[in-house]
Design a protein around this motif. Structure first.
Motif, mmCIF file in Angstrom:
data_model
loop_
_atom_site.group_PDB
_atom_site.id
_atom_site.type_symbol
_atom_site.label_atom_id
_atom_site.label_comp_id
_atom_site.label_asym_id
_atom_site.label_seq_id
_atom_site.Cartn_x
_atom_site.Cartn_y
_atom_site.Cartn_z
ATOM 1 N N GLN A 118 0.907 -1.161 0.047
ATOM 2 C CA GLN A 118 -0.097 -0.010 -0.075
ATOM 3 C C GLN A 118 0.923 1.368 -0.014
ATOM 4 O O GLN A 118 0.499 2.256 -0.801
ATOM 5 C CB GLN A 118 -0.918 -0.070 1.354
ATOM 6 C CG GLN A 118 -1.936 1.311 1.334
ATOM 7 C CD GLN A 118 -2.580 1.334 2.508
ATOM 8 O OE1 GLN A 118 -3.149 0.206 2.914
ATOM 9 N NE2 GLN A 118 -2.946 2.429 3.046
ATOM 10 N N VAL A 119 2.072 1.137 0.792
ATOM 11 C CA VAL A 119 2.881 2.344 1.033
ATOM 12 C C VAL A 119 3.474 2.417 -0.671
ATOM 13 O O VAL A 119 3.703 3.819 -0.984
ATOM 14 C CB VAL A 119 3.921 2.108 1.991
ATOM 15 C CG1 VAL A 119 4.797 3.253 1.987
ATOM 16 C CG2 VAL A 119 3.157 2.350 3.317
ATOM 17 N N ALA A 120 4.296 1.348 -1.209
ATOM 18 C CA ALA A 120 4.663 1.544 -2.577
ATOM 19 C C ALA A 120 3.799 1.984 -3.502
ATOM 20 O O ALA A 120 4.143 2.706 -4.198
ATOM 21 C CB ALA A 120 5.150 0.079 -2.693
ATOM 22 N N VAL A 121 2.480 1.501 -3.387
ATOM 23 C CA VAL A 121 1.756 1.901 -4.553
ATOM 24 C C VAL A 121 1.454 3.453 -4.330
ATOM 25 O O VAL A 121 1.434 4.071 -5.424
ATOM 26 C CB VAL A 121 0.298 1.322 -4.398
ATOM 27 C CG1 VAL A 121 -0.818 2.136 -5.130
ATOM 28 C CG2 VAL A 121 0.465 -0.144 -5.020
ATOM 29 N N VAL A 122 1.219 3.889 -3.218
ATOM 30 C CA VAL A 122 1.097 5.492 -2.783
ATOM 31 C C VAL A 122 2.107 6.286 -3.578
ATOM 32 O O VAL A 122 2.087 7.129 -4.095
ATOM 33 C CB VAL A 122 0.812 5.820 -1.573
ATOM 34 C CG1 VAL A 122 0.611 7.262 -1.337
ATOM 35 C CG2 VAL A 122 -0.628 5.201 -1.042
ATOM 36 N N THR A 123 3.463 5.557 -3.118
ATOM 37 C CA THR A 123 4.679 6.229 -3.796
ATOM 38 C C THR A 123 4.792 6.350 -4.984
ATOM 39 O O THR A 123 5.096 7.259 -5.687
ATOM 40 C CB THR A 123 5.899 5.586 -2.893
ATOM 41 O OG1 THR A 123 5.730 5.276 -1.522
ATOM 42 C CG2 THR A 123 7.217 6.187 -3.358
ATOM 43 N N ILE A 124 4.421 5.467 -5.620
ATOM 44 C CA ILE A 124 4.488 5.353 -7.214
ATOM 45 C C ILE A 124 3.602 6.258 -7.700
ATOM 46 O O ILE A 124 3.698 6.974 -8.786
ATOM 47 C CB ILE A 124 4.253 3.542 -7.778
ATOM 48 C CG1 ILE A 124 5.450 2.796 -7.307
ATOM 49 C CG2 ILE A 124 4.026 3.889 -9.253
ATOM 50 C CD1 ILE A 124 5.054 1.546 -7.497
ATOM 51 N N ALA A 125 2.282 6.094 -7.318
ATOM 52 C CA ALA A 125 1.333 6.888 -7.865
ATOM 53 C C ALA A 125 1.697 8.550 -7.468
ATOM 54 O O ALA A 125 1.129 9.433 -8.585
ATOM 55 C CB ALA A 125 -0.289 6.765 -6.977
ATOM 56 N N ASN A 126 2.409 8.881 -6.418
ATOM 57 C CA ASN A 126 2.823 10.146 -6.157
ATOM 58 C C ASN A 126 4.023 10.707 -7.051
ATOM 59 O O ASN A 126 4.774 11.630 -6.792
ATOM 60 C CB ASN A 126 2.850 10.429 -4.745
ATOM 61 C CG ASN A 126 3.032 11.855 -4.266
ATOM 62 O OD1 ASN A 126 2.400 12.629 -5.185
ATOM 63 N ND2 ASN A 126 3.720 12.174 -3.333
ATOM 64 N N GLY A 127 4.378 9.692 -7.816
ATOM 65 C CA GLY A 127 5.617 9.909 -8.751
ATOM 66 C C GLY A 127 5.398 10.326 -10.009
ATOM 67 O O GLY A 127 6.719 10.365 -10.868
ATOM 68 N N GLY A 128 4.727 11.015 -10.637
ATOM 69 C CA GLY A 128 4.490 11.526 -11.833
ATOM 70 C C GLY A 128 5.605 12.594 -12.090
ATOM 71 O O GLY A 128 6.199 12.500 -13.104
ATOM 72 N N ASP A 129 5.662 13.604 -10.915
ATOM 73 C CA ASP A 129 6.518 14.711 -11.083
ATOM 74 C C ASP A 129 7.927 14.072 -11.091
ATOM 75 O O ASP A 129 8.721 14.547 -11.706
ATOM 76 C CB ASP A 129 6.518 15.481 -9.960
ATOM 77 C CG ASP A 129 5.150 16.471 -10.154
ATOM 78 O OD1 ASP A 129 4.669 16.590 -11.087
ATOM 79 O OD2 ASP A 129 4.703 16.947 -9.095
ATOM 80 N N ASN A 130 8.301 13.017 -10.440
ATOM 81 C CA ASN A 130 9.507 12.421 -10.147
ATOM 82 C C ASN A 130 9.971 11.879 -11.615
ATOM 83 O O ASN A 130 11.089 12.070 -12.251
ATOM 84 C CB ASN A 130 9.737 11.319 -9.433
ATOM 85 C CG ASN A 130 9.082 11.732 -7.788
ATOM 86 O OD1 ASN A 130 8.078 12.261 -7.609
ATOM 87 N ND2 ASN A 130 9.948 11.204 -7.016
ATOM 88 N N ILE A 131 8.865 11.207 -12.262
ATOM 89 C CA ILE A 131 9.315 10.709 -13.550
ATOM 90 C C ILE A 131 9.717 11.883 -14.492
ATOM 91 O O ILE A 131 10.618 11.730 -15.564
ATOM 92 C CB ILE A 131 8.343 9.659 -14.069
ATOM 93 C CG1 ILE A 131 8.254 8.515 -13.183
ATOM 94 C CG2 ILE A 131 8.589 9.094 -15.531
ATOM 95 C CD1 ILE A 131 6.790 7.505 -13.289
#
Length: 213
Positions: A118-131
């Motif tokens: 769950q933490v990993a999925v939220v981190t990935i989903a919040n990573g649009g700016d990162n990418i």
């Protein structure tokens, strides 16, 4: 050589901080909800796991390969929205006490824990700016600079988790988070999802697709 290393370190710190300022709030909320079923290692492991996925998605920028359009990246915002909505319907029944001791659980089992994912999925989903930032950053880096930047990122994740945990356990901050954090998280996740969709102009992209059909 030292100048290259210093520049890579500064670039790594700057890029990480610029793309993860909003992550502090999400991590604070996670740390404030620690109990017998949601532990500190779930948050840290999930953060590293999610960030590793973001880095893998961004690495094609270094090799000059596939570039992911920002509107498609924005679709990741649907994930925190779904998690936030589902949290409204979760039952508040107490979880059964674990009969297996923490020491007997393998590291592999920790990766399989739903809390970690769950933490990993939220981190990935919040990573649009990162990418969006890491793709061109990696594309303009040498092998040495890339390695240094990746090492800096891994160190910064630990620092970010430490800062978030400190803020979440601070006396003036911890009590409100412990009392109301579980009620705030759904709204934060849903708002975060809509922000990701809006920031990446995914709504405009979907409107164009709908108009073409």
């Amino acid at each position: 050589m030292p100048e290259i290393l210093i520049r890579a370190v500064v670039t790594g710190i700057t890029a990480f901080a610029a793309t993860n300022l909003d992550d502090i709030l999400v991590l604070m909320l996670f740390f404030s909800q620690i109990d017998r079923t949601f532990r500190r290692h779930h948050i840290i492991t999930g953060q590293y796991l999610g960030f590793a996925v973001l880095l893998l998605i961004s690495l094609p920028g270094f090799f000059g390969g596939l570039l992911i359009p920002r509107p498609w990246i924005g679709l990741l915002g649907l994930v925190p929205i779904a998690i936030g909505i589902s949290s409204f319907f979760q039952q508040e029944d107490d979880e059964p006490v674990q009969t297996v001791s923490q020491s007997s659980r393998s590291v592999f089992a920790q990766f399989l824990n739903p809390q970690t994912y769950q933490v990993a999925v939220v981190t990935i989903a919040n990573g649009g700016d990162n990418i969006g930032i890491y793709l061109p950053l990696f594309a303009s880096s040498t092998w040495l600079e890339l390695i240094v930047i990746l090492v800096v990122f891994l160190i910064m994740i630990a620092i970010w988790c430490a800062i978030a945990q400190y803020l979440a356990t601070h006396r003036l901050i911890a009590r409100p988070l412990m009392n109301y954090g579980h009620r705030i998280i759904p709204f934060v996740l849903i708002a975060l999802g809509f922000y990701i969709l809006w920031e990446n102009k995914t709504h405009t992209f979907l409107s164009l697709l709908k108009a073409q059909t």
